[in-house]
Design a protein around this motif. Structure first.
Motif, PDB file in Angstrom:
ATOM      1  N   HIS A 286       0.937  -1.196  -0.157  1.00 41.53           N
ATOM      2  CA  HIS A 286       0.293  -0.420   0.188  1.00 41.53           C
ATOM      3  C   HIS A 286       1.028   1.426   0.067  1.00 41.53           C
ATOM      4  N   ALA A 287       2.108   1.119  -0.222  1.00 41.40           N
ATOM      5  CA  ALA A 287       2.859   2.176  -0.795  1.00 41.40           C
ATOM      6  C   ALA A 287       3.420   2.909  -1.699  1.00 41.40           C
ATOM      7  N   LYS A 288       3.931   3.207  -2.068  1.00 44.93           N
ATOM      8  CA  LYS A 288       4.155   4.517  -3.783  1.00 44.93           C
ATOM      9  C   LYS A 288       4.432   3.211  -3.898  1.00 44.93           C
ATOM     10  N   THR A 289       5.818   3.211  -3.568  1.00 36.57           N
ATOM     11  CA  THR A 289       6.800   1.367  -4.046  1.00 36.57           C
ATOM     12  C   THR A 289       5.815   0.301  -3.262  1.00 36.57           C
ATOM     13  N   GLU A 290       5.498  -0.741  -3.959  1.00 31.41           N
ATOM     14  CA  GLU A 290       5.290  -1.590  -3.961  1.00 31.41           C
ATOM     15  C   GLU A 290       6.089  -2.504  -4.602  1.00 31.41           C
ATOM     16  N   TRP A 291       6.695  -3.323  -4.412  1.00 23.89           N
ATOM     17  CA  TRP A 291       6.571  -4.403  -5.954  1.00 23.89           C
ATOM     18  C   TRP A 291       6.872  -6.141  -4.813  1.00 23.89           C
ATOM     19  N   ALA A 292       7.175  -6.961  -5.478  1.00 20.92           N
ATOM     20  CA  ALA A 292       7.400  -8.862  -5.314  1.00 20.92           C
ATOM     21  C   ALA A 292       9.013  -8.815  -5.510  1.00 20.92           C
ATOM     22  N   ASP A 293       9.068  -9.765  -5.024  1.00 24.42           N
ATOM     23  CA  ASP A 293      11.026 -11.154  -5.015  1.00 24.42           C
ATOM     24  C   ASP A 293       9.661 -10.973  -6.673  1.00 24.42           C
ATOM     25  N   LEU A 294      11.109 -11.579  -7.412  1.00 22.44           N
ATOM     26  CA  LEU A 294      10.929 -12.267  -8.874  1.00 22.44           C
ATOM     27  C   LEU A 294      10.657 -14.079  -8.355  1.00 22.44           C
ATOM     28  N   ARG A 295      12.042 -14.334  -7.844  1.00 23.59           N
ATOM     29  CA  ARG A 295      12.300 -15.254  -7.414  1.00 23.59           C
ATOM     30  C   ARG A 295      11.255 -16.586  -6.409  1.00 23.59           C
ATOM     31  N   SER A 296      11.002 -15.289  -5.624  1.00 20.75           N
ATOM     32  CA  SER A 296       9.803 -15.689  -5.052  1.00 20.75           C
ATOM     33  C   SER A 296       8.344 -16.101  -5.304  1.00 20.75           C
ATOM     34  N   CYS A 297       8.033 -15.330  -6.937  1.00 19.65           N
ATOM     35  CA  CYS A 297       7.003 -15.523  -7.826  1.00 19.65           C
ATOM     36  C   CYS A 297       7.173 -17.089  -8.264  1.00 19.65           C
ATOM     37  N   VAL A 298       8.301 -16.801  -8.498  1.00 21.35           N
ATOM     38  CA  VAL A 298       7.867 -17.886  -9.315  1.00 21.35           C
ATOM     39  C   VAL A 298       8.356 -19.465  -8.727  1.00 21.35           C
ATOM     40  N   ALA A 299       8.257 -19.538  -7.480  1.00 19.54           N
ATOM     41  CA  ALA A 299       8.635 -20.005  -6.130  1.00 19.54           C
ATOM     42  C   ALA A 299       6.687 -20.547  -6.062  1.00 19.54           C
ATOM     43  N   THR A 300       6.384 -19.570  -5.986  1.00 17.98           N
ATOM     44  CA  THR A 300       5.093 -19.382  -5.101  1.00 17.98           C
ATOM     45  C   THR A 300       4.025 -20.456  -6.162  1.00 17.98           C
ATOM     46  N   ALA A 301       4.287 -19.766  -7.619  1.00 21.24           N
ATOM     47  CA  ALA A 301       3.471 -20.682  -8.862  1.00 21.24           C
ATOM     48  C   ALA A 301       3.959 -22.175  -8.715  1.00 21.24           C
ATOM     49  N   ARG A 302       5.147 -22.458  -8.231  1.00 18.19           N
ATOM     50  CA  ARG A 302       5.756 -23.777  -8.559  1.00 18.19           C
ATOM     51  C   ARG A 302       5.138 -24.553  -7.239  1.00 18.19           C
ATOM     52  N   VAL A 303       5.050 -23.874  -6.543  1.00 22.61           N
ATOM     53  CA  VAL A 303       4.476 -24.528  -5.042  1.00 22.61           C
ATOM     54  C   VAL A 303       2.900 -24.643  -5.111  1.00 22.61           C
ATOM     55  N   LEU A 304       2.409 -24.133  -5.754  1.00 24.71           N
ATOM     56  CA  LEU A 304       0.430 -24.045  -4.630  1.00 24.71           C
ATOM     57  C   LEU A 304       1.153 -25.377  -6.896  1.00 24.71           C
ATOM     58  N   ALA A 305       1.279 -25.570  -7.433  1.00 23.34           N
ATOM     59  CA  ALA A 305       0.805 -26.475  -8.366  1.00 23.34           C
ATOM     60  C   ALA A 305       1.300 -27.796  -8.259  1.00 23.34           C
ATOM     61  N   VAL A 306       2.604 -27.632  -7.158  1.00 26.30           N
ATOM     62  CA  VAL A 306       2.151 -28.927  -6.653  1.00 26.30           C
ATOM     63  C   VAL A 306       1.189 -29.715  -5.104  1.00 26.30           C
ATOM     64  N   ALA A 307       1.446 -28.451  -4.452  1.00 24.58           N
ATOM     65  CA  ALA A 307       0.020 -28.376  -3.437  1.00 24.58           C
ATOM     66  C   ALA A 307      -1.426 -28.997  -4.237  1.00 24.58           C
ATOM     67  N   ALA A 308      -1.472 -28.316  -4.946  1.00 24.61           N
ATOM     68  CA  ALA A 308      -2.651 -28.896  -6.157  1.00 24.61           C
ATOM     69  C   ALA A 308      -3.109 -30.017  -6.437  1.00 24.61           C
ATOM     70  N   VAL A 309      -1.758 -30.604  -7.269  1.00 30.76           N
ATOM     71  CA  VAL A 309      -2.022 -31.549  -8.140  1.00 30.76           C
ATOM     72  C   VAL A 309      -1.769 -32.457  -6.493  1.00 30.76           C
ATOM     73  N   ASP A 310      -1.227 -32.444  -5.798  1.00 33.19           N
ATOM     74  CA  ASP A 310      -1.175 -33.603  -4.016  1.00 33.19           C
ATOM     75  C   ASP A 310      -2.156 -33.279  -3.308  1.00 33.19           C
ATOM     76  N   PHE A 311      -2.648 -32.355  -3.027  1.00 34.16           N
ATOM     77  CA  PHE A 311      -4.191 -31.922  -2.383  1.00 34.16           C
ATOM     78  C   PHE A 311      -5.435 -32.839  -3.497  1.00 34.16           C
ATOM     79  N   CYS A 312      -5.293 -32.806  -4.442  1.00 32.65           N
ATOM     80  CA  CYS A 312      -6.639 -32.931  -5.366  1.00 32.65           C
ATOM     81  C   CYS A 312      -6.492 -34.819  -6.045  1.00 32.65           C
ATOM     82  N   GLY A 313      -5.123 -35.460  -5.632  1.00 28.64           N
ATOM     83  CA  GLY A 313      -4.872 -36.868  -5.873  1.00 28.64           C
ATOM     84  C   GLY A 313      -4.712 -37.132  -7.258  1.00 28.64           C
TER      85      GLY A 313
END
Length: 245
Positions: free
Chosen positions: A216-243
């Protein structure tokens, strides 16, 4: 839609769909959020009596009376709220956000309105806030016969807390370990998140997302490497949780 205000999009999803679990992608620095605060917005109307500024025996200053309530509220925060501490999100809080009142300089103000925000922790409810405000009104009125006020909670959002034993928490932990190489910390968020809406609808919910700074500040940013890691974690979690593979 509307995630930054009334969360009408998430409310509609919760009313329309059922799910075995949900992951809300707020920034957690690749840790797993299992708890966050809630909040209540309270409108307090204090009544005075209008009179000419020279008629000190006739007028009742609503703004001054409001000050007495605010002083009592501050004392309550220091004496009571400061002693309520959650291990992951800390203590609840209360502050006066907006205030308005008065007619003109030479008239006693017959009305003053304060809008208050009360941040809640797990275990506190809307009724907790209502009872607290009403008790403060009675306390001030007992010391000042001219103090008259009414209050209402006009918007409320619950805190949320998920059990570490929830299947979605364990699944996300294993997915995070598989992608990043180590397990995540279970953390809390001081702000409110719309994960509470899904949780209240009976959907076990956790929070997981990338790292960054400047929310919520004037300059707000996300770390690119953690964005990529987040996507990968979500993909693995979705596959594992849904079986499914």
């Amino acid at each position: 839609a509307d995630e930054e205000y009334a969360s009408i999009g998430t409310e509609k999803i919760a009313q329309t769909y059922r799910a075995d679990a949900a992951i809300v992608c707020e920034p957690t620095g690749l840790n797993i959020g299992v708890v966050h605060k809630g909040f209540a917005w309270v409108r307090l109307d204090v009544q005075g009596k209008a009179a000419h500024g020279s008629e000190f025996g006739q007028g009742v200053d609503a703004i001054t009376k409001t000050g007495k309530f605010l002083a009592a509220m501050e004392a309550h925060e220091k004496r009571v709220l400061a002693k309520k501490v959650h291990p992951k999100v800390g203590r609840p809080s209360v502050h006066a956000s907006l205030i308005s009142g008065g007619i003109e300089l030479s008239t006693y103000p017959d009305h003053c309105r304060v809008e208050i925000e009360r941040r809640t922790i797990p275990g506190e409810t809307r009724q907790t806030v209502v009872d607290e405000i009403e008790k403060l009104i009675r306390r001030v009125a007992a010391k000042d016969k001219d103090f008259k006020a009414e209050a209402e909670v006009f918007f409320y959002r619950s805190p949320m807390e998920a059990s570490p034993d929830e299947p979605i928490v364990k699944c996300l932990q294993e997915a995070r370990r598989a992608v990043v190489g180590r397990r995540a910390r279970l953390v809390g968020s001081f702000g409110w998140l719309d994960s509470a809406i899904l949780s209240e609808a009976g959907i076990p919910t956790v929070i997981f997302g990338a790292g960054g700074e400047g929310a919520h500040a004037k300059t707000e940013w996300a770390d690119l490497r953690s964005c990529v890691a987040t996507a990968r974690v979500l993909a693995v979690a979705a596959v594992d949780f849904c079986g499914t593979a």
